[in-house]
Design a protein around this motif. Structure first.
Motif, PDB file in Angstrom:
ATOM      1  N   SER A  19      33.526  55.409   2.699  1.00 39.99           N
ATOM      2  CA  SER A  19      33.822  56.633   2.085  1.00 39.99           C
ATOM      3  C   SER A  19      34.931  57.570   2.710  1.00 39.99           C
ATOM      4  O   SER A  19      35.742  58.389   2.177  1.00 39.99           O
ATOM      5  CB  SER A  19      32.485  57.628   1.808  1.00 39.99           C
ATOM      6  N   ILE A  35      40.342  50.441   1.984  1.00 38.46           N
ATOM      7  CA  ILE A  35      38.970  51.269   1.677  1.00 38.46           C
ATOM      8  C   ILE A  35      37.682  50.474   2.172  1.00 38.46           C
ATOM      9  O   ILE A  35      36.665  50.856   1.711  1.00 38.46           O
ATOM     10  CB  ILE A  35      39.071  51.837   0.234  1.00 38.46           C
ATOM     11  N   VAL A  37      35.016  59.966  -7.449  1.00 43.24           N
ATOM     12  CA  VAL A  37      35.822  59.050  -6.630  1.00 43.24           C
ATOM     13  C   VAL A  37      35.273  57.703  -6.796  1.00 43.24           C
ATOM     14  O   VAL A  37      35.636  56.578  -6.827  1.00 43.24           O
ATOM     15  CB  VAL A  37      35.785  59.292  -5.124  1.00 43.24           C
ATOM     16  N   PHE A  92      38.890  57.746   1.570  1.00 46.06           N
ATOM     17  CA  PHE A  92      39.428  58.461   0.811  1.00 46.06           C
ATOM     18  C   PHE A  92      39.892  59.875   0.793  1.00 46.06           C
ATOM     19  O   PHE A  92      39.157  60.566   1.604  1.00 46.06           O
ATOM     20  CB  PHE A  92      38.356  58.424  -0.679  1.00 46.06           C
ATOM     21  N   ASP A  93      40.881  60.121   0.535  1.00 49.15           N
ATOM     22  CA  ASP A  93      41.404  61.626   0.830  1.00 49.15           C
ATOM     23  C   ASP A  93      41.294  62.206  -0.399  1.00 49.15           C
ATOM     24  O   ASP A  93      41.910  62.406  -1.442  1.00 49.15           O
ATOM     25  CB  ASP A  93      43.093  61.464   1.071  1.00 49.15           C
ATOM     26  N   VAL A  94      40.034  63.132  -0.438  1.00 50.79           N
ATOM     27  CA  VAL A  94      39.579  63.978  -1.599  1.00 50.79           C
ATOM     28  C   VAL A  94      40.402  65.321  -1.372  1.00 50.79           C
ATOM     29  O   VAL A  94      40.306  66.197  -0.508  1.00 50.79           O
ATOM     30  CB  VAL A  94      38.364  64.166  -1.461  1.00 50.79           C
ATOM     31  N   ARG A 154      45.423  56.725  -7.648  1.00 52.88           N
ATOM     32  CA  ARG A 154      44.531  57.546  -7.470  1.00 52.88           C
ATOM     33  C   ARG A 154      43.296  57.090  -8.145  1.00 52.88           C
ATOM     34  O   ARG A 154      43.076  56.274  -8.906  1.00 52.88           O
ATOM     35  CB  ARG A 154      44.846  58.844  -8.214  1.00 52.88           C
ATOM     36  N   VAL A 155      42.054  57.835  -7.683  1.00 52.52           N
ATOM     37  CA  VAL A 155      40.615  57.635  -8.088  1.00 52.52           C
ATOM     38  C   VAL A 155      40.029  58.700  -7.932  1.00 52.52           C
ATOM     39  O   VAL A 155      40.001  59.375  -7.127  1.00 52.52           O
ATOM     40  CB  VAL A 155      40.087  56.277  -7.222  1.00 52.52           C
ATOM     41  N   TYR A 189      32.291  62.624  -4.662  1.00 49.25           N
ATOM     42  CA  TYR A 189      32.159  61.352  -4.307  1.00 49.25           C
ATOM     43  C   TYR A 189      31.939  60.676  -5.592  1.00 49.25           C
ATOM     44  O   TYR A 189      32.059  59.372  -5.758  1.00 49.25           O
ATOM     45  CB  TYR A 189      31.349  60.793  -2.999  1.00 49.25           C
TER      46      TYR A 189
END
Length: 314
Positions: A238, A288, A262, A241-243, A166-167, A259
């Motif tokens: 960008s 990524i 992230v 990433f799954d936000v 995770r980030v 973001y």
């Protein structure tokens, strides 16, 4: 009944902590002697150290003692994994005010022990001292098991950049807590206890990772260390990433671009690694970005104007 550390005394404190520690498979002689003995079958020992200071790295009104133990252990164990090694042992130095409740130190030991057990490691020794500032210093050891260490300086133009873990979650949780809230629980808990895939480090080494790093201070900043050490450029996408909805909702409520969490938030401790183009990534790794021959780190091929990450002296 609450007993302070001053009342229990140094050796009472040490005794209560030792009773909560277990042995890892690499431990030949654990706590109780002048030094521990840890098996290093590979013949090489990977070592890393980190320090957590109250008010700088954690707050007791935000985190319980076990949470601090998990965070302190994870920060070091992730560094070992980022070298492609398997963590084997932790050494812990604890500096505490005398009026601190002894149960807090015991909870810390529980958290350290539980986090180390996730990767087969154990706490094998350490030290205690009185101090006006609560401080936890941890040294981690690891074994390469015959693999070459994965350094920061091996990325090459044409490589792909991948992330495992995770980030942005912990940074979002930090912001939520700093604004006086305790929800969303998912984000707050991410700040309190990182979820690190320790096995991903050796996994990446076996897969041929050319460079790797523990993302502790922010993705852009830490990937920048890879780029600088390897004298390459790295572009991050960008859209990769799954936000999650909880993060987007919290960002909207707090007036924050998600973001920024992230790309520049720390404390999640995912592993970022570069691999030769065409590498089939294992489950849990997400591509990524990419490596090129122009200097610097960009986002969607453009310079990033926001923060890069955490700096202790900035």
């Amino acid at each position: 009944m609450h007993v302070s550390i001053a009342e229990s005394g140094e050796f009472g404190l040490i005794g209560s902590i030792l009773s909560r520690l277990g042995d890892g498979s690499a431990t030949l002689l654990g706590p109780g002697d002048d030094a521990a003995v840890v098996r290093a079958a590979d013949g090489r020992v990977v070592a890393s150290t980190d320090v957590l200071v109250e008010g700088r790295h954690f707050r007791r009104d935000w985190c319980g003692p076990a949470d601090v133990g998990h965070r302190a252990a994870a920060a070091n164990l992730a560094d070992i994994a980022a070298m492609g090694a398997t963590p084997t042992a932790l050494l812990v130095a604890l500096c505490v005010p005398g009026d601190l409740d002894a149960s807090w130190a015991e909870g810390l030991a529980d958290g350290l022990t539980a986090e180390a057990a996730l990767c087969g490691a154990s706490v094998v020794g350490g030290d205690t001292s009185s101090s006006p500032t609560l401080t936890v210093a941890v040294t981690a050891l690891g074994d390469l098991n015959g693999l070459d260490p994965v350094r920061r300086d091996g990325a090459r133009p044409g490589d792909l950049l991948a992330l495992c873990g995770r980030v942005g979650y912990a940074a979002a949780g930090y912001t939520v807590l700093s604004r006086g809230f305790r929800t969303p629980k998912m984000l707050v808990e991410a700040y309190r206890r990182p979820e690190v895939r320790y096995a991903a480090g050796p996994e990446a080494a076996r897969l041929g990772a050319t460079a790797m790093i523990d993302v502790s201070d922010g993705l852009l900043q830490d990937v920048g260390h890879l780029a600088s050490a390897s004298t390459v450029g790295i572009d991050i996408r960008s859209e990769a990433f799954d936000v999650p909805d909880q993060m987007r909702d919290a960002a909207k409520a707090l007036g924050v671009d998600p973001y920024r969490w992230v790309l520049a938030g720390g404390d999640d401790h995912p592993l970022a690694a570069t691999f030769p183009a065409g590498t089939k990534l294992p489950q849990g790794w997400v591509e990524i970005g990419s490596v090129h021959d122009r200097p610097g780190v960009t986002v969607d091929r453009k310079p990033w104007s926001g923060p890069l990450g955490w700096d202790h002296f900035r």
